[in-house]
Design an enzyme around this catalytic site. Structure first.
Site, PDB file in Angstrom:
ATOM      1  CE  LYS A  14      -3.574   2.249   2.737  1.00  0.00           C
ATOM      2  NZ  LYS A  14      -4.539   2.159   3.833  1.00  0.00           N
ATOM      3  CD  GLU A  59       9.211  -5.968   7.194  1.00  0.00           C
ATOM      4  OE1 GLU A  59       8.980  -4.847   6.684  1.00  0.00           O
ATOM      5  OE2 GLU A  59       8.922  -6.249   8.371  1.00  0.00           O
ATOM      6  N   GLY A 119      -4.956  -1.738   4.793  1.00  0.00           N
ATOM      7  CA  GLY A 119      -4.152  -2.852   4.287  1.00  0.00           C
ATOM      8  C   GLY A 119      -4.785  -4.198   4.583  1.00  0.00           C
ATOM      9  NE  ARG A 120      -6.480  -3.679  10.767  1.00  0.00           N
ATOM     10  CZ  ARG A 120      -5.828  -2.546  10.891  1.00  0.00           C
ATOM     11  NH1 ARG A 120      -4.662  -2.380  10.271  1.00  0.00           N
ATOM     12  NH2 ARG A 120      -6.313  -1.561  11.615  1.00  0.00           N
ATOM     13  CD  GLU A 156      -1.875  -4.335  11.373  1.00  0.00           C
ATOM     14  OE1 GLU A 156      -2.464  -4.046  10.317  1.00  0.00           O
ATOM     15  OE2 GLU A 156      -0.699  -4.722  11.390  1.00  0.00           O
ATOM     16  CG  HIS A 193      -4.304 -34.999  17.545  1.00  0.00           C
ATOM     17  ND1 HIS A 193      -4.424 -36.183  18.227  1.00  0.00           N
ATOM     18  CD2 HIS A 193      -5.321 -34.975  16.654  1.00  0.00           C
ATOM     19  CE1 HIS A 193      -5.448 -36.874  17.738  1.00  0.00           C
ATOM     20  NE2 HIS A 193      -6.019 -36.152  16.785  1.00  0.00           N
ATOM     21  CE  LYS A 243       5.806  -1.150  10.240  1.00  0.00           C
ATOM     22  NZ  LYS A 243       4.825  -0.489   9.383  1.00  0.00           N
TER      23      LYS A 243
HETATM   24  O1  F6P Z   1       3.197  -2.767   9.793  1.00  0.00           O
HETATM   25  C1  F6P Z   1       1.852  -3.043   9.635  1.00  0.00           C
HETATM   26  C2  F6P Z   1       1.370  -2.737   8.265  1.00  0.00           C
HETATM   27  O2  F6P Z   1       1.300  -1.372   8.079  1.00  0.00           O
HETATM   28  C3  F6P Z   1       0.041  -3.402   7.991  1.00  0.00           C
HETATM   29  O3  F6P Z   1      -1.015  -2.681   8.490  1.00  0.00           O
HETATM   30  C4  F6P Z   1       0.072  -3.559   6.529  1.00  0.00           C
HETATM   31  O4  F6P Z   1      -0.874  -4.496   6.097  1.00  0.00           O
HETATM   32  C5  F6P Z   1       1.500  -4.009   6.322  1.00  0.00           C
HETATM   33  O5  F6P Z   1       2.227  -3.250   7.261  1.00  0.00           O
HETATM   34  C6  F6P Z   1       2.038  -3.823   4.943  1.00  0.00           C
HETATM   35  O6  F6P Z   1       1.996  -2.493   4.536  1.00  0.00           O
HETATM   36  P1  F6P Z   1       2.186  -2.072   3.032  1.00  0.00           P
HETATM   37  O7  F6P Z   1       1.078  -2.699   2.235  1.00  0.00           O
HETATM   38  O8  F6P Z   1       2.138  -0.585   3.011  1.00  0.00           O
HETATM   39  O9  F6P Z   1       3.529  -2.589   2.560  1.00  0.00           O
END
Ligand code: F6P
Length: 547
Positions: free
Chosen positions: A206, A212, A267-268, A353, A384, A512
């Site tokens: 987003k 990452e 995002g979620r 979240e 289990h 972060k």
């Molecule tokens: O760190 C949490 C977050 O902001 C989530 O809410 C989001 O889904 C994820 O990181 C990834 O964010 P992006 O889509 O901006 O890379």
């Protein structure tokens, strides 16, 4: 607005909870043969049994009053009207627009959004159709059969969960892989047997600033260039799913290959948007549309149904009863369907979240529990592993059992066993086993009186553990869409009652920031005195051991 536990509705429920404490679910079923009829309902192809919760009519009346005290109707209207329900970021929350049909009139903060939605959706369809028809090819002229989605959190969990859940609908010969972790192992393993000439990378972010994802995207690009691809081939093999055009261009992805969405989808909550492109590529665009249609049916129900008949709202309110009045610390998501194995992980983000918050919308600390710990595992594996604690542990938890009556893989006897286990677990958690029953069972096994006395206490199950059971005829794109939307609206409703903003996530920021500060120290192989003794000590140990 007062905190919700300062309202008469809360006080009434707290008093009611005391009168309910000595009652046992087993007796409630024995005395009321209509419980199942009364405390169950259906919407959008899903049947939900709430009856194995410790509720009576008075409980539900109290919970509806609580929702009204929190202005549920007002917040629901504001949500669908595109008002700034994400108050801290001043944003509308309109994931429902991404599954709406042409002609719907969603507007974010007053600005109509459907033209944009339909434009991006048409672009997604054209792109997916071109890939499937071989009009869009790899650099050697081959079909692009492997999709690698690089994203994390909401830009990974939703599409990954859906692709896994709907595997039986995948287009033959197509492969969808998901890389999220910054651990290089994730990307390296995903690319081990991939053919660069047939691989399409979707960089899903987003913000397009997530550490990452950007690291994985850069390494994917390097892998592509080291394995036969040229710079000029990048447009054929890389697309971006993002709200951030400048960052996409700066990364080197042609913005013609960018699928946009906007800040009014969290995002979620974004799998329905451009973030769902991997789903359309893996399952075909028609199946993506069917997924949207299932969610749309649940939206229509949630928007129109009064509280008393509203399935997501009832699920939410019973969750609040369990959490705030009966003291359930956790909530397990237990899909009795291997295809839904990723659903617990998806719902961990969606729920934790959203509602893992310590302050109300106005910043005042809340003085009651908000979102529970969510965890789970596909049945019967969980049985289990951690069900022992569910049945006999001192920390009580509620649970959702989810199952489809029909299977996509009807190996003789398997689905019957799966369903038997699912239903049996809900029965066991509800009724438990008394000491007399435990003794009788041991006696029937021929145990001595001494052994019976020794073992009986270990064989007592308190029962009285609340569960919901969600049934569908079959796991299809439509029922999966409805199931995800059911949970989204449940989460929204709980956030409304707790008075929190379910649509921000400030709690992920501190870690972060600190990671950014620590990174140069790891890179330099230096321990540092700036930190507390533990953090500095760990950095020094890593510096000593790194090679
Ligand atoms: O760190 C949490 C977050 O902001 C989530 O809410 C989001 O889904 C994820 O990181 C990834 O964010 P992006 O889509 O901006 O890379």
């Amino acid at each position: 607005m007062p905190l919700i536990n300062d309202t008469p509705a809360w006080a009434r429920l707290a008093a009611h909870a005391e009168t309910m404490a000595p009652r046992h679910l087993r007796d409630m079923f024995a005395k009321d043969p209509d419980r199942f009829q009364r405390y169950s309902g259906a919407a959008a192809g899903l049947f939900v049994d709430f009856s194995k919760n410790k509720i009576i009519d008075e409980t539900l009346d109290g919970l509806f009053a609580l929702a009204r005290a929190a202005d549920f109707d007002g917040w629901r209207t504001r949500l669908f009207n595109g008002a700034a329900v994400n108050v801290t970021e001043g944003r509308a929350v309109l994931h429902m627009a991404w599954r709406a049909e042409a002609g719907a009139d969603f507007a974010a903060l007053g600005a109509p959004v459907m033209d944009d939605v339909l434009r991006v959706r048409a672009k997604m369809k054209a792109f997916a159709d071109d890939v499937h028809a071989g009009r869009r090819k790899g650099f050697k002229g081959d079909a692009l059969t492997t999709v690698v989605n690089i994203g994390i959190g909401g830009s990974d969990l939703g599409p990954a969960m859906v692709c896994e859940a709907l595997k039986p609908y995948a287009i033959e010969g197509r492969d969808a892989r998901f890389v999220s972790n910054v651990d290089g192992t994730h990307l390296a393993e995903a690319l081990k047997d991939a053919d660069p000439a047939r691989t399409l990378f979707l960089i899903a972010s987003k913000t397009f600033t997530t550490q990452e994802t950007i690291a994985n995207a850069a390494s994917a690009r390097a892998w592509f260039l080291q394995n036969g691809g040229r710079e000029s081939d990048i447009p054929a093999h890389f697309a971006a799913l993002s709200t951030n055009k400048e960052a996409v261009a700066a990364f080197g992805i042609d913005t013609d290959n960018m699928f946009e969405f906007w800040d009014w989808v969290g995002g979620r909550y974004s799998l329905w948007s451009a973030i769902g492109l991997s789903i359309a590529l893996y399952l075909g665009y028609d199946n993506f549309e069917k997924l949207l249609s299932g969610a749309r049916a649940m939206d229509a129900h949630f928007e129109a149904a009064p509280l008393e008949e509203n399935i997501p709202a009832r699920l939410a309110l019973i969750g609040i009863w369990n959490r705030n009045f009966l003291g359930m610390g956790g909530h397990a998501v237990l899909p009795y369907d291997q295809y839904l194995a990723r659903l617990p992980a998806y719902l961990q983000q969606a729920d934790m979240e959203s509602n893992g918050k310590r302050v109300a919308r106005d910043g005042a600390p809340v003085t009651y529990d908000t979102g529970p710990l969510i965890w789970g595992e596909a049945g019967t594996n969980g049985q289990h592993a951690f069900y022992q604690l569910l049945h006999q542990g001192t920390q009580k938890a509620s649970a959702d059992f989810i199952a489809a009556a029909g299977s996509h893989n009807a190996l003789p006897g398997h689905h019957e066993k799966l369903l038997a286990n699912c239903i049996a677990q809900t029965e066991a958690l509800m009724r438990g086993q008394t000491e007399d029953e435990a003794r009788a069972a041991l006696r029937a096994e021929g145990k001595s009186e001494a052994d019976i006395a020794r073992l009986a206490p270990h064989k007592v199950f308190e029962g009285d553990r609340p569960t919901n059971t969600i049934l569908m005829e079959r796991l299809t794109p439509e029922t999966l869409g409805a199931l995800i939307a059911l949970y989204e609206h449940k989460i929204f409703t709980q956030g409304v009652v707790w008075g929190v903003n379910s649509f921000d996530q400030w709690g992920v920021e501190l870690g972060k920031t600190l990671a950014r500060a620590i990174l140069p120290q790891i890179e330099a192989g230096a321990g540092s005195g700036e930190h507390d003794a533990s953090t500095g000590g760990l950095l020094a140990k890593i510096a000593e051991w790194r090679f």
